[in-house]
Design an enzyme around this catalytic site. Sequence first.
Site, PDB file in Angstrom:
ATOM      1  N   ASP A   1      83.107  40.819  10.459  1.00 57.53           N
ATOM      2  CA  ASP A   1      83.779  39.577  10.026  1.00 57.53           C
ATOM      3  C   ASP A   1      84.364  38.783  11.189  1.00 57.53           C
ATOM      4  O   ASP A   1      84.769  37.634  11.005  1.00 57.53           O
ATOM      5  CB  ASP A   1      84.981  39.914   9.116  1.00 57.53           C
ATOM      6  CG  ASP A   1      84.556  40.303   7.718  1.00 57.53           C
ATOM      7  OD1 ASP A   1      83.374  40.168   7.399  1.00 57.53           O
ATOM      8  OD2 ASP A   1      85.438  40.734   6.955  1.00 57.53           O
TER       9      ASP A   1
ATOM     10  N   GLY B   1      92.675  42.285  10.034  1.00 58.75           N
ATOM     11  CA  GLY B   1      92.452  42.857  11.367  1.00 58.75           C
ATOM     12  C   GLY B   1      91.398  42.067  12.132  1.00 58.75           C
ATOM     13  O   GLY B   1      91.547  41.792  13.325  1.00 58.75           O
ATOM     14  N   SER B   2      90.323  41.689  11.437  1.00 55.40           N
ATOM     15  CA  SER B   2      89.252  40.914  12.074  1.00 55.40           C
ATOM     16  C   SER B   2      89.771  39.558  12.521  1.00 55.40           C
ATOM     17  O   SER B   2      89.428  39.066  13.597  1.00 55.40           O
ATOM     18  CB  SER B   2      88.107  40.683  11.087  1.00 55.40           C
ATOM     19  OG  SER B   2      87.606  41.898  10.615  1.00 55.40           O
TER      20      SER B   2
ATOM     21  N   PRO C   1      98.082  41.490   3.980  1.00 59.97           N
ATOM     22  CA  PRO C   1      98.055  42.928   3.661  1.00 59.97           C
ATOM     23  C   PRO C   1      96.876  43.618   4.347  1.00 59.97           C
ATOM     24  O   PRO C   1      95.825  43.011   4.531  1.00 59.97           O
ATOM     25  CB  PRO C   1      97.888  42.953   2.139  1.00 59.97           C
ATOM     26  CG  PRO C   1      98.248  41.595   1.668  1.00 59.97           C
ATOM     27  CD  PRO C   1      98.014  40.638   2.778  1.00 59.97           C
TER      28      PRO C   1
ATOM     29  N   ALA D   1      93.909  46.568   4.943  1.00 59.19           N
ATOM     30  CA  ALA D   1      92.859  47.242   4.151  1.00 59.19           C
ATOM     31  C   ALA D   1      92.803  46.654   2.743  1.00 59.19           C
ATOM     32  O   ALA D   1      92.802  47.352   1.747  1.00 59.19           O
ATOM     33  CB  ALA D   1      93.116  48.757   4.098  1.00 59.19           C
ATOM     34  N   ALA D   2      92.794  45.312   2.702  1.00 61.56           N
ATOM     35  CA  ALA D   2      92.950  44.623   1.425  1.00 61.56           C
ATOM     36  C   ALA D   2      91.754  43.736   1.079  1.00 61.56           C
ATOM     37  O   ALA D   2      91.718  43.122   0.023  1.00 61.56           O
ATOM     38  CB  ALA D   2      94.214  43.761   1.472  1.00 61.56           C
TER      39      ALA D   2
ATOM     40  N   LYS E   1      91.043  35.414   4.655  1.00 58.97           N
ATOM     41  CA  LYS E   1      89.881  34.764   4.021  1.00 58.97           C
ATOM     42  C   LYS E   1      89.683  35.288   2.612  1.00 58.97           C
ATOM     43  O   LYS E   1      90.158  36.383   2.252  1.00 58.97           O
ATOM     44  CB  LYS E   1      88.607  34.981   4.841  1.00 58.97           C
ATOM     45  CG  LYS E   1      88.202  36.447   5.098  1.00 58.97           C
ATOM     46  CD  LYS E   1      87.403  37.113   3.994  1.00 58.97           C
ATOM     47  CE  LYS E   1      87.048  38.565   4.303  1.00 58.97           C
ATOM     48  NZ  LYS E   1      86.697  39.364   3.154  1.00 58.97           N
TER      49      LYS E   1
ATOM     50  N   LEU F   1      90.966  41.079   2.889  1.00 57.28           N
ATOM     51  CA  LEU F   1      91.312  39.709   3.299  1.00 57.28           C
ATOM     52  C   LEU F   1      90.978  39.438   4.769  1.00 57.28           C
ATOM     53  O   LEU F   1      91.237  38.342   5.279  1.00 57.28           O
ATOM     54  CB  LEU F   1      92.808  39.460   3.062  1.00 57.28           C
ATOM     55  CG  LEU F   1      93.232  39.456   1.588  1.00 57.28           C
ATOM     56  CD1 LEU F   1      94.747  39.530   1.458  1.00 57.28           C
ATOM     57  CD2 LEU F   1      92.699  38.209   0.877  1.00 57.28           C
TER      58      LEU F   1
HETATM   59  O1  C5P Z   1      81.944  45.772  10.740  1.00 58.05           O
HETATM   60  P1  C5P Z   1      83.142  46.473  10.236  1.00 58.05           P
HETATM   61  O2  C5P Z   1      83.659  47.504  11.215  1.00 58.05           O
HETATM   62  O3  C5P Z   1      84.214  45.566   9.772  1.00 58.05           O
HETATM   63  O4  C5P Z   1      82.675  47.272   8.955  1.00 58.05           O
HETATM   64  C1  C5P Z   1      83.402  48.318   8.388  1.00 58.05           C
HETATM   65  C2  C5P Z   1      82.456  49.194   7.612  1.00 58.05           C
HETATM   66  O5  C5P Z   1      81.947  48.495   6.474  1.00 58.05           O
HETATM   67  C3  C5P Z   1      81.238  49.595   8.406  1.00 58.05           C
HETATM   68  O6  C5P Z   1      81.480  50.778   9.108  1.00 58.05           O
HETATM   69  C4  C5P Z   1      80.205  49.817   7.328  1.00 58.05           C
HETATM   70  O7  C5P Z   1      80.363  51.086   6.755  1.00 58.05           O
HETATM   71  C5  C5P Z   1      80.581  48.800   6.265  1.00 58.05           C
HETATM   72  N1  C5P Z   1      79.784  47.566   6.377  1.00 58.05           N
HETATM   73  C6  C5P Z   1      78.471  47.581   5.940  1.00 58.05           C
HETATM   74  N2  C5P Z   1      77.732  46.441   6.050  1.00 58.05           N
HETATM   75  C7  C5P Z   1      78.265  45.304   6.540  1.00 58.05           C
HETATM   76  C8  C5P Z   1      79.601  45.282   6.980  1.00 58.05           C
HETATM   77  C9  C5P Z   1      80.338  46.438   6.870  1.00 58.05           C
HETATM   78  O8  C5P Z   1      77.964  48.604   5.476  1.00 58.05           O
HETATM   79  N3  C5P Z   1      77.511  44.211   6.622  1.00 58.05           N
END
Ligand code: C5P
Length: 339
Positions: free
Chosen positions: A180, A146-147, A138, A140-141, A55, A143
Amino acid sequence: MHNRKRVIWAIYHKEGTKKRVKLDKFSISVQNARMSHAQQAQISSDVCFVRAYAKINLTLDVLGRRADGYHELATIMQTVDLHDTICLTATGDQRVQMICSIPELSSDDNLAARAVYMVRQRLACSQGVRIELYKRIPMAAGLGGGSSDAAAVLFALQQWWQLHLSPAELLSMAASMGSDVPFFLTGGLALCEGRGERVTPLARYWPASMRWLLLLKPPISLSTAAVFRNLPAGDYTEGTNSRMVSNALNARKDPQLEYLQNSLEREVLERYPEVAQAREDLLRAGAQFVRLCGSGPTLFAPFAELTGALQVQQRVHTLGYEVYLSRAIHPNTGSVCFF
Ligand code: C5P
């Protein structure tokens, strides 16, 4: 094994009961509800392929920090045709095997594996599954790779095992795996709010000026958590960008470029010189407009015509960048394929 319909092996069956029981929807306990799902779960074939799309974020407004440590967001996301490919195979044992084209992702921590474990637990079933994941997106990019893998597995299992999980159940399973993940259950173009898990699809309208998308991945990986943690409150917005762009798209009009903003971009460009350099290089190569995807470091540049996009791609490729030519895509059920 081939083309044979088989019922998923479940605790319910282990206990020797094979009768299908119609449960009174008001009296079923959570456990009974699980059994009901397991009874209905059937594998119609042994192998299932599914695509997991990346995305971009047209907007990303960070509204503020929440008590739970997450940030309140308003973001408009669009799936693009850069994708991972996942092959799920039913196995005779009770294991979940995770095999990824990137060896360090071949573990139970992989969100694709976690999605299978979660569904098995929800159904109280122990069907063995081999997950083969060919990564193109890629890591940790910014995009959403993983989600997207996690959502694709949930979506595929729902069809492959003919589950009867309600949209709300799927959504809550998705949200528990990442902010995501709910978006990727439907993909396309959507406004995502809250942590990102409140997904409102937008009109299927895409500006002609963005027909082609260059995705350039600078040579670093960023932690989403670190980018959010370091974001100063001065970069928070009131969500105007996402509101204006949603309104324009829903009216089937091109949004004004000034509203295509990402609250995380200023900090990422300042903190990570590799990203700032890549942005400069894209602009110098001829891109008119460049924005950060999610928490980065990938940048996207839209083009109205293929020739323009190819020229810029060629130039930044010569500079040594990892760059993908892509386009917006609305996934459909055809992205799941059984054998
Ligand atoms: O939800 P996810 O595990 O993908 O998020 C990774 C990290 O990004 C979370 O641990 C948080 O630190 C940060 N995050 C955030 N607010 C969001 C989404 C993610 O602070 N709405």
